[in-house]
Design a protein around this motif. Structure first.
Motif, PDB file in Angstrom:
ATOM      1  N   ALA A  39      -2.149  -4.137 -36.874  1.00 10.20           N
ATOM      2  CA  ALA A  39      -1.773  -5.336 -37.628  1.00 10.20           C
ATOM      3  C   ALA A  39      -2.877  -6.391 -37.558  1.00 10.20           C
ATOM      4  CB  ALA A  39      -0.474  -5.907 -37.077  1.00 10.20           C
ATOM      5  N   LEU A  40      -3.473  -6.542 -36.385  1.00  6.05           N
ATOM      6  CA  LEU A  40      -4.540  -7.527 -36.212  1.00  6.05           C
ATOM      7  C   LEU A  40      -5.730  -7.198 -37.112  1.00  6.05           C
ATOM      8  CD1 LEU A  40      -4.902 -10.071 -34.463  1.00  6.05           C
ATOM      9  CD2 LEU A  40      -6.098  -8.647 -32.795  1.00  6.05           C
ATOM     10  N   ASP A  41      -5.999  -5.922 -37.282  1.00 10.82           N
ATOM     11  CA  ASP A  41      -7.087  -5.496 -38.167  1.00 10.82           C
ATOM     12  C   ASP A  41      -6.789  -5.864 -39.613  1.00 10.82           C
ATOM     13  OD1 ASP A  41      -9.600  -3.916 -38.695  1.00 10.82           O
ATOM     14  OD2 ASP A  41      -8.174  -2.717 -39.848  1.00 10.82           O
ATOM     15  N   VAL A  42      -5.531  -5.706 -40.028  1.00 12.97           N
ATOM     16  CA  VAL A  42      -5.127  -6.104 -41.385  1.00 12.97           C
ATOM     17  C   VAL A  42      -5.383  -7.596 -41.591  1.00 12.97           C
ATOM     18  CG1 VAL A  42      -3.150  -6.384 -42.946  1.00 12.97           C
ATOM     19  CG2 VAL A  42      -3.413  -4.265 -41.647  1.00 12.97           C
ATOM     20  N   LEU A  43      -4.989  -8.408 -40.618  1.00 18.62           N
ATOM     21  CA  LEU A  43      -5.159  -9.855 -40.726  1.00 18.62           C
ATOM     22  C   LEU A  43      -6.634 -10.250 -40.679  1.00 18.62           C
ATOM     23  CD1 LEU A  43      -2.243 -10.886 -38.346  1.00 18.62           C
ATOM     24  CD2 LEU A  43      -2.281 -11.134 -40.842  1.00 18.62           C
ATOM     25  N   ALA A  44      -7.421  -9.534 -39.874  1.00 16.66           N
ATOM     26  CA  ALA A  44      -8.856  -9.841 -39.774  1.00 16.66           C
ATOM     27  C   ALA A  44      -9.564  -9.637 -41.102  1.00 16.66           C
ATOM     28  CB  ALA A  44      -9.502  -8.973 -38.694  1.00 16.66           C
TER      29      ALA A  44
END
Length: 221
Positions: A104-109
């Motif tokens: 999820a953090l990668d999506v937001l990044a």
């Protein structure tokens, strides 16, 4: 991406025809930049309907086993998940909370919108359960705003255990964004709990659900 776009062109009009969604508060969703859409969870349809009515693409995680189901239900589910750009996650990875949060953090990044159900599992009794703090960890770590979302009606259209959805009316409400910041840059446990409770209160205000004081311990999502 072309395949996903083409599938969405089929899925979105079909969803509008079958479910006649009423959408409120779309203007609350930022059109650009990372954002977390935190929603209640009353049906398997929730993470399909939200991306179809949101003003921008929204990525949800989906267990990889959903893509492997046989028969008509499996084909329908695969078509819907492909159409909304769901991210397949191996079963072991899905059950590892931190592995899922890193995805999820990668999506937001990458400046995208990520959807999450803080309750974890679907509510069997219509109540809204205590939120798990992963949503706050994401918000505090990424700096992305959190838009609370309430979905109503999907539990009647496809209740837990139903093979396929039936026609009916759905309402989706987007609330004003919430913003959180860790004072020292580290999202401590107490801060995560406080932020999560604030997010769940905002969702509950939109949905009107009766609160449950404990976690939803059902394993099915």
């Amino acid at each position: 991406m072309l395949v996903h776009h083409s599938t969405r062109l089929i899925v979105a009009p079909l969803a509008r025809l079958l479910f006649r969604p009423t959408v409120e508060g779309r203007a609350h969703v930022p059109r650009r930049g990372p954002v977390i859409l935190a929603a209640n969870h009353i049906s398997a349809l929730d993470s399909i309907i939200i991306p179809l009515v949101a003003p921008r693409p929204v990525a949800f995680l989906a267990k990889q086993e959903y893509y492997l189901r046989p028969g008509l239900k499996g084909r329908v589910l695969r078509t819907c998940l492909t159409g909304v750009d769901a991210i397949p996650v191996p079963r072991a990875g899905y059950r590892s909370a931190q592995a899922a949060l890193e995805l999820a953090l990668d999506v937001l990044a990458r400046g995208r919108a990520f959807g999450i159900h803080p309750e974890g599992s679907r509510s069997r009794d219509g109540r809204i359960y205590r939120g798990r703090t992963g949503v706050a960890w994401l918000a505090l770590t990424s700096g992305a705003p959190v838009v609370p979302v309430a979905v109503l009606g999907t539990d009647r259209i496809q209740p837990v255990g139903a093979r396929l959805p039936r026609p009916g009316r759905i309402t989706v409400r987007f609330g004003p964004p919430l913003r959180f910041a860790a004072p020292d840059g580290r999202p401590g446990g107490a801060l995560r709990r406080t932020a999560t409770d604030e997010i769940m209160a905002a969702i509950r205000t939109l949905s009107g659900q009766e609160p449950a004081a404990h976690y939803n311990e059902f394993s099915a999502g």
